[in-house]
Design an enzyme around this catalytic site. Structure first.
Site, short mmCIF file in Angstrom:
data_model
loop_
_atom_site.label_atom_id
_atom_site.label_comp_id
_atom_site.label_asym_id
_atom_site.label_seq_id
_atom_site.Cartn_x
_atom_site.Cartn_y
_atom_site.Cartn_z
N SER A 164 95.47 -0.70 -81.23
CA SER A 164 95.12 0.50 -82.00
C SER A 164 93.85 0.29 -82.82
CB SER A 164 96.26 0.87 -82.94
OG SER A 164 95.90 1.98 -83.74
N LYS B 136 106.58 9.43 -81.04
CA LYS B 136 106.17 10.75 -81.57
C LYS B 136 107.34 11.74 -81.63
CE LYS B 136 101.23 10.84 -80.58
NZ LYS B 136 100.15 11.61 -79.93
N ASN C 152 102.43 13.24 -84.80
CA ASN C 152 101.66 11.99 -84.91
C ASN C 152 101.40 11.63 -86.36
OD1 ASN C 152 99.60 13.83 -85.62
ND2 ASN C 152 98.03 12.55 -84.65
N ASP D 54 96.72 15.99 -83.43
CA ASP D 54 96.09 15.75 -82.13
C ASP D 54 95.24 16.94 -81.69
OD1 ASP D 54 97.00 13.16 -81.76
OD2 ASP D 54 98.83 13.79 -80.73
N GLY E 268 103.12 16.14 -70.45
CA GLY E 268 103.80 15.39 -71.49
C GLY E 268 103.40 15.85 -72.87
N ALA F 41 101.02 14.80 -74.90
CA ALA F 41 99.59 14.98 -75.10
C ALA F 41 99.12 16.30 -74.51
CB ALA F 41 98.82 13.82 -74.47
N THR G 104 104.74 17.01 -61.16
CA THR G 104 106.13 17.47 -61.15
C THR G 104 106.14 18.93 -61.61
OG1 THR G 104 106.85 15.25 -61.78
CG2 THR G 104 108.45 17.03 -62.00
N ALA H 164 108.33 21.18 -62.09
CA ALA H 164 109.35 21.62 -63.04
C ALA H 164 108.90 21.36 -64.48
CB ALA H 164 110.68 20.93 -62.76
N MET I 107 91.63 12.26 -72.68
CA MET I 107 92.25 11.90 -73.95
C MET I 107 92.41 10.38 -74.10
SD MET I 107 95.01 15.03 -74.07
CE MET I 107 95.43 15.06 -75.81
N TYR J 153 90.76 6.49 -74.24
CA TYR J 153 89.48 5.92 -74.64
C TYR J 153 89.33 4.45 -74.23
CZ TYR J 153 92.13 4.20 -78.71
OH TYR J 153 93.05 3.61 -79.52
#
Length: 265
Positions: free
Chosen positions: A15, A67, A88, A103, A131, A133, A154, A156, A205, A207
């Site tokens: 991080s 999260k 977050n 975010d 997901g 993000a 996916t 669904a 998204m 890095y």
């Protein structure tokens, strides 16, 4: 008393948040510390958050995989975090935990910085992934007036996200119409760059690396690109305000982050 905050995730050694917040803390002359916390599991995260609620922490930034747990732990949840289905940021005060998501704000800050001519209002935007993000990106872009479409391997999951946020699943021709394509996947997506309009903008998204294969392919096609580091710094600014009650000072944290990544500007 030193104000203690930090970032919680697993793994966490990579991080850049302690570097970014630490630089702002030093420049602002605050009696504060911002650390990386690596709970082994959700029980460990809950214990850390409980320490915050008891007064041991000012707050926490939260990254994968905690999260959703952060949202569930909170006493108060912002509308943004509720729409994202995750948080977050946890801020502790008076024995209560407040959850938020910065975010989306970080995404819009990154677009403003690296693609200043892009207008998303009323234009088709394609998000790759379904997901957390992707959900954060979809929520803020819809709020900004974009016509948001979701593309995911996916179907669904894409359909569920679309139903939750009142947006659409991408159909044939989504690439050809996209003003912006946001990669919210953890793996390089496989899309036909030649199908995109010449003025499309690509955003990743992720890095690490700074220029992902997705962005490199877009740059090779002559498209404008926006990197994930700009988003990381963009979401850190409102987090710093919430945690320490002051604006981040004018420090070139991007240069510090690039040096830590071994990247050039």
């Amino acid at each position: 008393m030193t104000a203690l905050a930090g970032v919680a995730g697993q793994p966490i050694d990579h991080s850049l948040s302690p570097l970014i917040h630490g630089a702002w803390i030093a420049a602002a002359g605050l009696d504060a510390d911002y650390r990386a916390f690596g709970p082994a599991d959700e029980a460990g995260f809950a214990a850390l958050a409980a320490e915050g609620r008891a007064g041991g922490l000012r707050g926490l930034n939260v990254t994968a995989p905690f999260k959703a747990a952060a949202l569930a732990f909170a006493d108060d949840v912002s509308e943004t975090a509720r729409l994202c289905g995750s948080a977050n940021l946890l801020v502790f005060e008076g024995g209560r935990a407040s959850a938020d998501s910065t975010d989306g704000e970080g995404l819009m800050a990154a677009l403003a910085e690296q693609a200043p001519d892009l207008v998303v209002a009323g234009r088709p935007v394609l998000i790759l992934g379904a997901g957390g993000a992707a959900r954060a990106a979809a929520a803020v872009l819809k709020a900004s007036g974009a016509d948001v479409r979701i593309l995911n391997r996916t179907p669904a999951r894409a359909e569920q996200l679309a139903a939750d946020l009142g947006i659409e699943v991408a159909g044939p021709g989504a690439l050809a119409a996209a003003a912006l394509v946001v990669n919210a996947l953890s793996v390089p997506p496989e899309i036909d760059m030649e199908a995109l309009p010449d003025d499309a903008v690509l955003m990743d998204m992720t890095y690490r690396p700074l220029e992902t294969p997705f962005l490199a392919a877009g740059r090779g096609r002559g498209l404008a690109v926006v990197d994930g580091l700009a988003m990381l710094i963009g979401q850190a600014r409102p987090s710093f305000r919430a945690l320490f009650g002051t604006e981040p000072p004018p420090v070139d944290v991007r240069a510090l982050a690039l040096a830590a990544l071994g990247e050039t500007a």
